[in-house]
Structure formats: structure tokens, C-alpha cells
Enzyme design. Structure first.
Site, short mmCIF file in Angstrom:
data_model
loop_
_atom_site.label_atom_id
_atom_site.label_comp_id
_atom_site.label_asym_id
_atom_site.label_seq_id
_atom_site.Cartn_x
_atom_site.Cartn_y
_atom_site.Cartn_z
N TRP A 30 0.86 -1.18 0.00
CA TRP A 30 0.00 0.00 0.00
C TRP A 30 0.89 1.23 0.00
O TRP A 30 1.92 1.27 0.67
CB TRP A 30 -0.90 -0.02 1.25
CG TRP A 30 -2.04 0.92 1.17
CD1 TRP A 30 -2.15 2.12 1.81
CD2 TRP A 30 -3.26 0.76 0.42
NE1 TRP A 30 -3.34 2.72 1.51
CE2 TRP A 30 -4.06 1.89 0.66
CE3 TRP A 30 -3.74 -0.23 -0.42
CZ2 TRP A 30 -5.30 2.07 0.08
CZ3 TRP A 30 -4.99 -0.07 -0.99
CH2 TRP A 30 -5.75 1.07 -0.73
N VAL A 89 1.19 4.92 6.53
CA VAL A 89 -0.22 5.16 6.82
C VAL A 89 -0.43 6.67 6.78
O VAL A 89 0.25 7.41 7.50
CB VAL A 89 -0.62 4.60 8.21
CG1 VAL A 89 -2.12 4.74 8.42
CG2 VAL A 89 -0.20 3.14 8.36
N HIS A 96 -9.71 5.24 11.00
CA HIS A 96 -8.95 4.08 10.54
C HIS A 96 -7.45 4.28 10.78
O HIS A 96 -6.76 3.36 11.22
CB HIS A 96 -9.25 3.87 9.04
CG HIS A 96 -8.52 2.73 8.42
ND1 HIS A 96 -8.87 1.43 8.63
CD2 HIS A 96 -7.44 2.71 7.60
CE1 HIS A 96 -8.05 0.64 7.95
NE2 HIS A 96 -7.17 1.39 7.32
N PHE A 121 10.81 -0.43 13.36
CA PHE A 121 9.59 0.28 12.97
C PHE A 121 9.95 1.37 11.96
O PHE A 121 10.27 2.50 12.33
CB PHE A 121 8.94 0.88 14.22
CG PHE A 121 7.60 1.51 14.00
CD1 PHE A 121 6.45 0.75 14.03
CD2 PHE A 121 7.48 2.88 13.79
CE1 PHE A 121 5.20 1.32 13.86
CE2 PHE A 121 6.24 3.47 13.62
CZ PHE A 121 5.09 2.69 13.65
N ARG A 135 9.69 12.01 3.40
CA ARG A 135 10.41 11.13 4.31
C ARG A 135 10.77 9.80 3.65
O ARG A 135 11.27 8.89 4.31
CB ARG A 135 9.57 10.90 5.56
CG ARG A 135 9.50 12.15 6.43
CD ARG A 135 8.28 12.20 7.33
NE ARG A 135 8.29 13.43 8.12
CZ ARG A 135 7.91 14.62 7.68
NH1 ARG A 135 7.48 14.77 6.43
NH2 ARG A 135 7.95 15.68 8.45
#
Length: 164
Positions: A30, A89, A96, A121, A135
Site C-alpha cells: 500500500w 499510513v 482508521h 519500525f 520522508r
């Protein structure tokens, strides 16, 4: 102390030699324009610091939420020294975003604690697509590079503690 704004800025002399390590990278599919750039940054940085190309295992999962499951499988069944989890995300109009970010951060933490394998992470949680691009190789560097450096440092820490 000056705030660091470039995720790719580091002292190369402070990075352990990656030659002894096997590293897995798991990247979410994604937001591929972001995650693919981060994946490339992580991969290139590992190679630059001595990790053999055949000691870097790259895996893809559908989305950021699936990173925890993949990390658990890799930690429990492959013997890798560290796992870099790459995802993105971006805040939308619903809650969500909050649920995914919380679940992934907790899930990856749990895998690391339960298995003793460093789980890195490298997940961007941004307000806008532009912040993510900034980023992932843009004006703020590449979070994938940061993940690779962190993985190597955690592998060395593990070795230092276990060998004593």
C-alpha cells in the site's frame, strides 16, 4: 541541541559492519511510491555497510497492518538477525488511521519482545501524502535508510549482550 530533520543523516563510522548479519525487510504494498523508495533505501544502506545481498530477504505484504504477522513469522521461522518493517499510513477522514497505527506499533513491539529479534519500525504515519514522500527519499531523507542503520546497531547490541 539541533533537531535532526534528515532521516538519512548519520555518522557512517558509528555503524557496525553488517557482514555477519542476515536481515529481513518486509514492505507494505500500500502506498508503493513511498514504501518502494524506503525499501530501496534500506536495501542499499545494508549493502553499503557490508550485508551480503544474499543475506537480505525481502518480503511484501498487502498493507501496513500485515507487517506484524510477517515479522512474527520471520522471527520465529527464519533465523534472521533483525527485521525491518516498512509501511506508510496517511491520515484520512476516518479513525482508521488511528487504529492501524496503534495496532502496528503494538504488534511490532510485541514480536520484538516475545522473540528477542530486533524488529525495526520504519513505518511512516503522516498527515499528507507529501509528508510521506518527503520522508521516503525527499527533503527529509529516507526512513528506510534510518531503519537499516537501526537494524545494524540493534544486531551489534544483541551480539554484545549475548556474548558476555
Amino acid at each position: 541541541m539541533q533537531k535532526q530533520t534528515d532521516l538519512s543523516a548519520y555518522d557512517p563510522n558509528s555503524v557496525p559492519d553488517g557482514a555477519p548479519y542476515r536481515i529481513a525487510i518486509v514492505a507494505a504494498e500500500w502506498n508503493p511510491e513511498v514504501t518502494n523508495s524506503m525499501l530501496q533505501g534500506a536495501y542499499d544502506t545494508l549493502v553499503e555497510h557490508g550485508v551480503a545481498k544474499d543475506h537480505i530477504d525481502v518480503h511484501h505484504v498487502p498493507g501496513t497492518f500485515e507487517l506484524s504477522t510477517a515479522a512474527s513469522l520471520l522471527a520465529r521461522h527464519t533465523g534472521v538477525d533483525a527485521i525491518i518493517c516498512i509501511g506508510c499510513v496517511i491520515q484520512g477522514e476516518t479513525r482508521h488511521f488511528e487504529f492501524i497505527c496503534q495496532a502496528v506499533s503494538q504488534g511490532l513491539t510485541n514480536v520484538a519482545i516475545q522473540t528477542g529479534t530486533p524488529v525495526i519500525f520504519s513505518v511512516l504515519t503522516t498527515n499528507t501524502p507529501q509528508q510521506a514522500l518527503d520522508r521516503a527519499g525527499g527533503k527529509h531523507g529516507n526512513k528506510g535508510v534510518e531503519g537499516a542503520i537501526t537494524a545494524l546497531k540493534m544486531c551489534a547490541l544483541h551480539d554484545n549482550i549475548v556474548s558476555k
